[in-house]
Design a protein around this motif. Structure first.
Motif, mmCIF file in Angstrom:
data_model
loop_
_atom_site.group_PDB
_atom_site.id
_atom_site.type_symbol
_atom_site.label_atom_id
_atom_site.label_comp_id
_atom_site.label_asym_id
_atom_site.label_seq_id
_atom_site.Cartn_x
_atom_site.Cartn_y
_atom_site.Cartn_z
ATOM 1 N N SER A 191 0.813 -1.218 0.000
ATOM 2 C CA SER A 191 0.000 0.000 0.000
ATOM 3 C C SER A 191 0.846 1.266 0.000
ATOM 4 O O SER A 191 0.293 2.369 -0.051
ATOM 5 C CB SER A 191 -0.928 0.001 1.226
ATOM 6 O OG SER A 191 -1.787 -1.123 1.202
ATOM 7 N N HIS A 192 2.164 1.109 0.087
ATOM 8 C CA HIS A 192 3.035 2.288 0.120
ATOM 9 C C HIS A 192 3.754 2.440 -1.217
ATOM 10 O O HIS A 192 4.229 1.471 -1.806
ATOM 11 C CB HIS A 192 4.062 2.165 1.249
ATOM 12 C CG HIS A 192 4.662 3.479 1.633
ATOM 13 N ND1 HIS A 192 5.646 4.092 0.896
ATOM 14 C CD2 HIS A 192 4.397 4.310 2.684
ATOM 15 C CE1 HIS A 192 5.986 5.234 1.470
ATOM 16 N NE2 HIS A 192 5.239 5.392 2.564
ATOM 17 N N LYS A 193 3.838 3.671 -1.695
ATOM 18 C CA LYS A 193 4.444 3.946 -2.993
ATOM 19 C C LYS A 193 5.906 3.506 -3.069
ATOM 20 O O LYS A 193 6.408 3.162 -4.141
ATOM 21 C CB LYS A 193 4.361 5.451 -3.288
ATOM 22 C CG LYS A 193 2.970 5.926 -3.662
ATOM 23 C CD LYS A 193 2.565 5.378 -5.024
ATOM 24 C CE LYS A 193 1.212 5.938 -5.453
ATOM 25 N NZ LYS A 193 0.815 5.421 -6.785
ATOM 26 N N GLU A 245 6.146 0.042 -4.439
ATOM 27 C CA GLU A 245 5.412 -0.228 -5.671
ATOM 28 C C GLU A 245 6.320 -0.945 -6.673
ATOM 29 O O GLU A 245 7.425 -0.503 -6.963
ATOM 30 C CB GLU A 245 4.912 1.087 -6.271
ATOM 31 C CG GLU A 245 3.877 0.900 -7.364
ATOM 32 C CD GLU A 245 3.281 2.243 -7.790
ATOM 33 O OE1 GLU A 245 4.044 3.074 -8.328
ATOM 34 O OE2 GLU A 245 2.087 2.467 -7.547
ATOM 35 N N VAL A 255 12.824 8.878 -3.285
ATOM 36 C CA VAL A 255 11.383 9.119 -3.332
ATOM 37 C C VAL A 255 11.098 10.624 -3.278
ATOM 38 O O VAL A 255 11.802 11.385 -2.608
ATOM 39 C CB VAL A 255 10.678 8.372 -2.173
ATOM 40 C CG1 VAL A 255 10.982 9.021 -0.838
ATOM 41 C CG2 VAL A 255 9.185 8.300 -2.407
ATOM 42 N N ASP A 259 5.372 11.505 -5.024
ATOM 43 C CA ASP A 259 5.151 10.059 -4.979
ATOM 44 C C ASP A 259 4.266 9.677 -3.799
ATOM 45 O O ASP A 259 3.569 8.660 -3.843
ATOM 46 C CB ASP A 259 6.489 9.312 -4.874
ATOM 47 C CG ASP A 259 7.362 9.515 -6.099
ATOM 48 O OD1 ASP A 259 6.801 9.730 -7.189
ATOM 49 O OD2 ASP A 259 8.599 9.463 -5.960
ATOM 50 N N LEU A 260 4.312 10.485 -2.742
ATOM 51 C CA LEU A 260 3.532 10.204 -1.539
ATOM 52 C C LEU A 260 2.167 10.891 -1.568
ATOM 53 O O LEU A 260 1.427 10.841 -0.575
ATOM 54 C CB LEU A 260 4.309 10.653 -0.298
ATOM 55 C CG LEU A 260 5.692 10.012 -0.105
ATOM 56 C CD1 LEU A 260 6.368 10.573 1.135
ATOM 57 C CD2 LEU A 260 5.580 8.501 -0.012
ATOM 58 N N GLY A 261 1.846 11.547 -2.670
ATOM 59 C CA GLY A 261 0.557 12.213 -2.783
ATOM 60 C C GLY A 261 0.526 13.586 -2.154
ATOM 61 O O GLY A 261 -0.557 14.148 -1.940
#
Length: 381
Positions: free
Chosen positions: A128-130, A133, A160, A164-166
């Motif tokens: 569930s974490h980018k 991915e 990162v 990427d984390l929104g």
């Protein structure tokens, strides 16, 4: 990641991201929040455990061994557990909860079924974490050489981006936040390897030392002493110290073994060199003997060739002598045979005197020829 004042790694539900920019007091699971510990109901199911872990937002879980061993695995809750973790993990931007949950599981132990289910749900949190991915397949890979490594996660966390984390603004994802994410992600992966893949403490400490516990040595003995003296968890320091003492002992043992082997090899080399020198001397002697024998062989071959040549000449002479002697003997014997024939004829006709004369002459001639032949053969016999 959290501090004693509250969570610093979980995305709040109101849409604000300000918590990401706070500077943490420390990294790793923090002490449990004592405020509600006495009133909180102990989790009885895996679903309740996951909800409790995410409510603590990365703080150390206030659980006992009894709490963990009283957990029940309910197959009918599996989908709800997965959905809940996926929803809660989506707000855990700094991945603070998995290392806290896994460290409690490692510390307190659990039934096999409970451990497997919690690990399955932690995989959901990873997915569930980018940051993870496209890496989940390698996370759960059975072949060691294909597994996701701490170095890969460490490198990915350094690269990162806030988007990427929104997050909408770069200021919402500070260097401190990136460092907490990196530490949490690597720590969670290493704990996952210990619990799921049966990694040894040596593997865990070596990876953590290479990626998380990687601060450079302090230049001052004062500062080093101060940092160590004020460390909160002396047991952790003791475990790391014992590990490196063991590594040092192993290294010393291997060094002594290597030195011993080197000395043994040196002695072997000395013996081999001595043997080589002796063999070289023997070889030179053999070569000298061989050269001498070759010279003698050449000499004998030359002498043999000369002798063979002489024998050919001698044979030719002997053949000539033999033919000459044979001719002489045949001629003389023929003469004496004729004389004996005449004597026999005279004897038959009564001329005894004539016969005796012929026989005497023949015997004298034959005796002379025999004597001559004996002299030719090397002397009278």
């Amino acid at each position: 990641m959290t501090t004693d004042d509250g969570p610093t790694g979980v995305h709040p539900t109101d849409g604000s991201h300000s918590l990401l920019s706070k500077e943490p007091a420390a990294t790793g699971p923090q002490q449990p929040n004592p405020g509600n510990s006495s009133k909180r109901e102990r989790p009885k199911t895996i679903l309740a455990l996951m909800e409790y872990a995410y409510s603590e937002a990365g703080r150390k879980l206030n659980l006992s061994r009894k709490d963990i061993f009283e957990l029940s695995v309910r197959p009918e809750d599996e989908q709800a557990e997965t959905d809940t973790v996926r929803q809660l993990a989506g707000r855990d931007l700094l991945f603070a909860v998995p290392p806290a949950l896994l460290s409690s599981l490692a510390e307190l132990g659990s039934e096999t079924l409970v451990r497997r289910r919690v690990l399955d749900l932690v995989v959901v949190a990873f997915a569930s974490h980018k940051l993870f991915e496209g890496r989940i397949e390698h996370l759960t890979e059975q072949q060691p050489l294909k597994r996701l490594t701490a170095e890969e996660v460490n490198r990915a966390a350094k690269q990162v981006r806030f988007s990427d984390l929104g997050l909408k603004d770069e200021s919402e994802f500070t260097d401190a936040g990136r460092e907490r994410l990196r530490t949490n992600a690597v720590t969670a992966l290493e704990l996952f390897r210990v619990l799921r893949d049966r990694w040894t403490s040596r593997q865990f400490i070596e990876d953590m030392s290479a990626t998380v516990w990687d601060a450079p040595a302090l230049p001052s003995a004062y500062k080093t002493a101060a940092v160590l003296a004020t460390a909160r968890n002396t047991e952790a320091l003791s475990q790391v110290s014992r590990h490196f003492e063991s590594v040092l002992r192993d290294s010393k043992r291997e060094t002594e073994k290597a030195i011993s082997q080197a000395r043994e090899q040196e002695l072997r080399a000395i013996r081999a060199e001595g043997l080589g020198n002796r063999l070289a001397t023997d070889l030179e002697k053999v070569r000298a003997d061989a050269a001498e024998l070759a010279a003698r062989a050449n000499e004998l071959e030359l002498r043999l060739s000369v002798e063979q040549s002489n024998r050919v000449v001698d044979k030719s002479h002997h053949v000539d002598d033999y033919e000459a002697l044979r001719t002489q003997v045949i001629r003389r014997l023929a003469t004496q045979a004729e004389l004996l024939g005449d004597g026999l004829h005279a004897l038959r006709h009564g001329s005894t005197g004539v016969a005796e004369e012929f026989v005497d002459r023949a015997l004298t001639a034959i005796g002379g020829e025999v004597t001559r032949l004996k002299e030719l053969d090397g002397g009278v016999q």
